[in-house]
Design an enzyme around this catalytic site. Sequence first.
Site, PDB file in Angstrom:
ATOM      1  N   ASP A 103      38.360 -10.460 129.332  1.00 38.12           N
ATOM      2  CA  ASP A 103      37.942 -11.851 129.500  1.00 38.12           C
ATOM      3  C   ASP A 103      38.148 -12.320 130.806  1.00 38.12           C
ATOM      4  O   ASP A 103      38.515 -11.764 131.698  1.00 38.12           O
ATOM      5  CB  ASP A 103      39.124 -12.823 128.563  1.00 38.12           C
ATOM      6  N   GLU A 143      32.388 -10.899 111.550  1.00 35.98           N
ATOM      7  CA  GLU A 143      33.826 -11.189 111.149  1.00 35.98           C
ATOM      8  C   GLU A 143      33.918 -11.828 110.007  1.00 35.98           C
ATOM      9  O   GLU A 143      33.260 -13.119 110.095  1.00 35.98           O
ATOM     10  CB  GLU A 143      34.672 -11.416 112.388  1.00 35.98           C
ATOM     11  N   LYS A 182      44.121 -16.642 131.463  1.00 34.38           N
ATOM     12  CA  LYS A 182      44.299 -16.145 129.961  1.00 34.38           C
ATOM     13  C   LYS A 182      44.860 -14.597 129.932  1.00 34.38           C
ATOM     14  O   LYS A 182      45.619 -14.568 129.126  1.00 34.38           O
ATOM     15  CB  LYS A 182      43.055 -16.305 129.318  1.00 34.38           C
ATOM     16  N   THR A 228      29.966 -15.213 115.598  1.00 33.28           N
ATOM     17  CA  THR A 228      28.874 -15.675 114.636  1.00 33.28           C
ATOM     18  C   THR A 228      27.558 -16.199 115.440  1.00 33.28           C
ATOM     19  O   THR A 228      27.652 -17.232 116.236  1.00 33.28           O
ATOM     20  CB  THR A 228      29.399 -16.817 113.727  1.00 33.28           C
ATOM     21  N   CYS A 250      34.481 -23.272 111.955  1.00 32.99           N
ATOM     22  CA  CYS A 250      33.686 -22.268 111.408  1.00 32.99           C
ATOM     23  C   CYS A 250      32.653 -23.030 110.713  1.00 32.99           C
ATOM     24  O   CYS A 250      31.473 -23.088 110.906  1.00 32.99           O
ATOM     25  CB  CYS A 250      34.368 -21.128 110.784  1.00 32.99           C
ATOM     26  N   LEU A 268      37.142 -24.015  95.092  1.00 30.30           N
ATOM     27  CA  LEU A 268      36.668 -25.016  94.330  1.00 30.30           C
ATOM     28  C   LEU A 268      37.777 -26.029  94.557  1.00 30.30           C
ATOM     29  O   LEU A 268      37.699 -27.015  93.496  1.00 30.30           O
ATOM     30  CB  LEU A 268      36.352 -24.627  93.024  1.00 30.30           C
TER      31      LEU A 268
HETATM   32  C1  UGA Z   1      36.174 -19.392 107.493  1.00 21.22           C
HETATM   33  C2  UGA Z   1      35.915 -18.403 106.351  1.00 21.22           C
HETATM   34  O1  UGA Z   1      36.582 -18.598 105.220  1.00 21.22           O
HETATM   35  C3  UGA Z   1      35.843 -16.814 106.920  1.00 21.22           C
HETATM   36  O2  UGA Z   1      35.717 -16.106 105.815  1.00 21.22           O
HETATM   37  C4  UGA Z   1      35.092 -16.773 108.262  1.00 21.22           C
HETATM   38  O3  UGA Z   1      35.537 -15.544 108.923  1.00 21.22           O
HETATM   39  C5  UGA Z   1      35.758 -17.921 109.305  1.00 21.22           C
HETATM   40  O4  UGA Z   1      35.603 -19.312 108.506  1.00 21.22           O
HETATM   41  C6  UGA Z   1      34.969 -17.684 110.397  1.00 21.22           C
HETATM   42  O5  UGA Z   1      33.622 -17.816 110.399  1.00 21.22           O
HETATM   43  O6  UGA Z   1      35.434 -17.347 111.429  1.00 21.22           O
HETATM   44  P1  UGA Z   1      38.534 -20.587 108.123  1.00 21.22           P
HETATM   45  O7  UGA Z   1      37.767 -21.589 108.720  1.00 21.22           O
HETATM   46  O8  UGA Z   1      39.471 -20.030 109.042  1.00 21.22           O
HETATM   47  O9  UGA Z   1      37.670 -19.166 107.644  1.00 21.22           O
HETATM   48  O10 UGA Z   1      39.220 -21.068 107.085  1.00 21.22           O
HETATM   49  P2  UGA Z   1      38.986 -21.359 105.414  1.00 21.22           P
HETATM   50  O11 UGA Z   1      40.226 -20.719 104.742  1.00 21.22           O
HETATM   51  O12 UGA Z   1      37.689 -20.775 105.014  1.00 21.22           O
HETATM   52  O13 UGA Z   1      38.926 -22.877 105.222  1.00 21.22           O
HETATM   53  C7  UGA Z   1      37.903 -23.734 105.823  1.00 21.22           C
HETATM   54  C8  UGA Z   1      38.064 -25.103 105.424  1.00 21.22           C
HETATM   55  O14 UGA Z   1      37.953 -25.342 104.145  1.00 21.22           O
HETATM   56  C9  UGA Z   1      39.520 -25.560 105.521  1.00 21.22           C
HETATM   57  O15 UGA Z   1      39.617 -27.235 106.166  1.00 21.22           O
HETATM   58  C10 UGA Z   1      40.180 -25.633 104.050  1.00 21.22           C
HETATM   59  O16 UGA Z   1      41.092 -26.825 104.028  1.00 21.22           O
HETATM   60  C11 UGA Z   1      38.927 -26.163 103.368  1.00 21.22           C
HETATM   61  N1  UGA Z   1      38.919 -25.725 102.017  1.00 21.22           N
HETATM   62  C12 UGA Z   1      38.872 -24.265 101.651  1.00 21.22           C
HETATM   63  C13 UGA Z   1      38.793 -26.559 100.976  1.00 21.22           C
HETATM   64  O17 UGA Z   1      38.760 -27.816 101.365  1.00 21.22           O
HETATM   65  N2  UGA Z   1      38.917 -26.130  99.735  1.00 21.22           N
HETATM   66  C14 UGA Z   1      39.004 -24.989  99.380  1.00 21.22           C
HETATM   67  O18 UGA Z   1      38.781 -24.642  98.138  1.00 21.22           O
HETATM   68  C15 UGA Z   1      38.964 -23.990 100.262  1.00 21.22           C
END
Ligand code: UGA
Length: 431
Positions: free
Chosen positions: A30, A151, A35, A121, A260, A250
């Site tokens: 980095d 990833e 950091k 990404t 993300c 869902l």
């Molecule tokens: C997401 C993807 O799930 C990962 O596969 C991906 O690698 C990552 O982005 C990325 O691009 O780096 P993340 O953002 O860490 O991961 O978290 P998630 O678990 O996907 O949740 C994202 C958001 O959706 C959260 O605010 C969560 O509360 C919301 N969510 C999730 C819902 O409102 N309902 C659901 O049923 C699931």
Amino acid sequence: MNITIVGTGYVGLVTGACFAKIGHNCLCIDNDQSKISSLQAGEIPFYEPGLSELVTEMCTAGRLTFSTDSAEGVQRSPVIFIAVGTPATPSGKADLSYIEQVARTIAQSMNEYKVVVEKSTVPVQTGERVRMTIDRHISSEIPFDVASNPEFLREGSAIEDALHPDRIVLGVESERAESLLREVYAPLDAPILVTNIGSAEIIKHASNSFLAMKISYANALSQICELANADIDEVARGVGLDRRIGENFLRAGVGYGGSCFPKDVDAFCDIASELGYEFRLLQEVQAINREQRRYFLRKIEDALWIVKEKTVTIFGLSFKPNTDDLRQAPSLDVIEWLLEHGAKVHAHDPKAIPAMRKLYGDRIRYFEDPYEAAQDADCVAILTEWQIYGDLDLTRLKDSMKQAVMVDGRNLFDPQEVIGLGFEYKSIGRR
Ligand code: UGA
């Protein structure tokens, strides 16, 4: 194998630690000296379950090291992963300037054949740009390949996701690159899909956008359920039990946040439009997500009538449980709205209070204990489904509040049970 990772943010650090765990010698680079010094001292700049322990274990084993010396990083490893940030610009486009900078640096230090792998990404066609940049800045005829290896790890369960992925996508343009990347992932037991670079880049954006679409679909259904006197949790279960659809993602709520989904869906719409396709489906996915936050705020307003001077306790600041990440968290919009409307805000979160304090200072009050946070409150608003909230003693909570009003943005409780205890209870899409 020697592996270099450029960028020690979320993806870079987790990937580096996990590559070390499966036996590789990983150097994380980095250009931020402070950091790197902190990482060398064993300090992790964010909270992710198990990461601190894994980094310490791998550093002690000598398989994970940190440095600012990018030339050393490029020269020691045949495979170099680019894991720097691709933040959103105000128009929703991904800012690829850090990627370009790293591609230039790699070109200037290259001594022999390398595979340069996009891990961040990025929009489709970035691989071509990386190749072009390296070509322009390389000083002699050294062969190299560009590859895309997106990833798919989630915050809060990143190590588990990185070590046990559903699939590994290798976007490559030569057998040499494919065989080196297969060697990197050989210790993992996961299906490997080999594609061209453009397909791999699209798979990442398409996967995140599809998951965001499922959430917005559930959120749209939640509003219909409420109008029709149905129950979104029952509907989502009934729909999700169809194996072609699946129950994951869902869960209706206050809408998705994080670093993300909001950014990637915008970036995917943007690149599609540049290519000549208006991705209206995904534009609507984002619009539904924004509307879901307003729908939640209308519930608070409806419960309190006059918001001014009322005390609202927020349970959960991070965008999801098991992280301290506040990026695009629903809590930020909700708190901003409450403050604009003259409410007093009390906040509780198991991990995100230090990060929140940096943003809001003393405009809100922070509490270590959820019952103290709810003391004399007019309303409790649940925004993140941390386990601690599901385990609350609701009678004790109710007794500490001025008026027992709960607006639950994550459908944590059984409405009958909470109402039976004397709460006025509003949740998402339920009778
Ligand atoms: C997401 C993807 O799930 C990962 O596969 C991906 O690698 C990552 O982005 C990325 O691009 O780096 P993340 O953002 O860490 O991961 O978290 P998630 O678990 O996907 O949740 C994202 C958001 O959706 C959260 O605010 C969560 O509360 C919301 N969510 C999730 C819902 O409102 N309902 C659901 O049923 C699931």
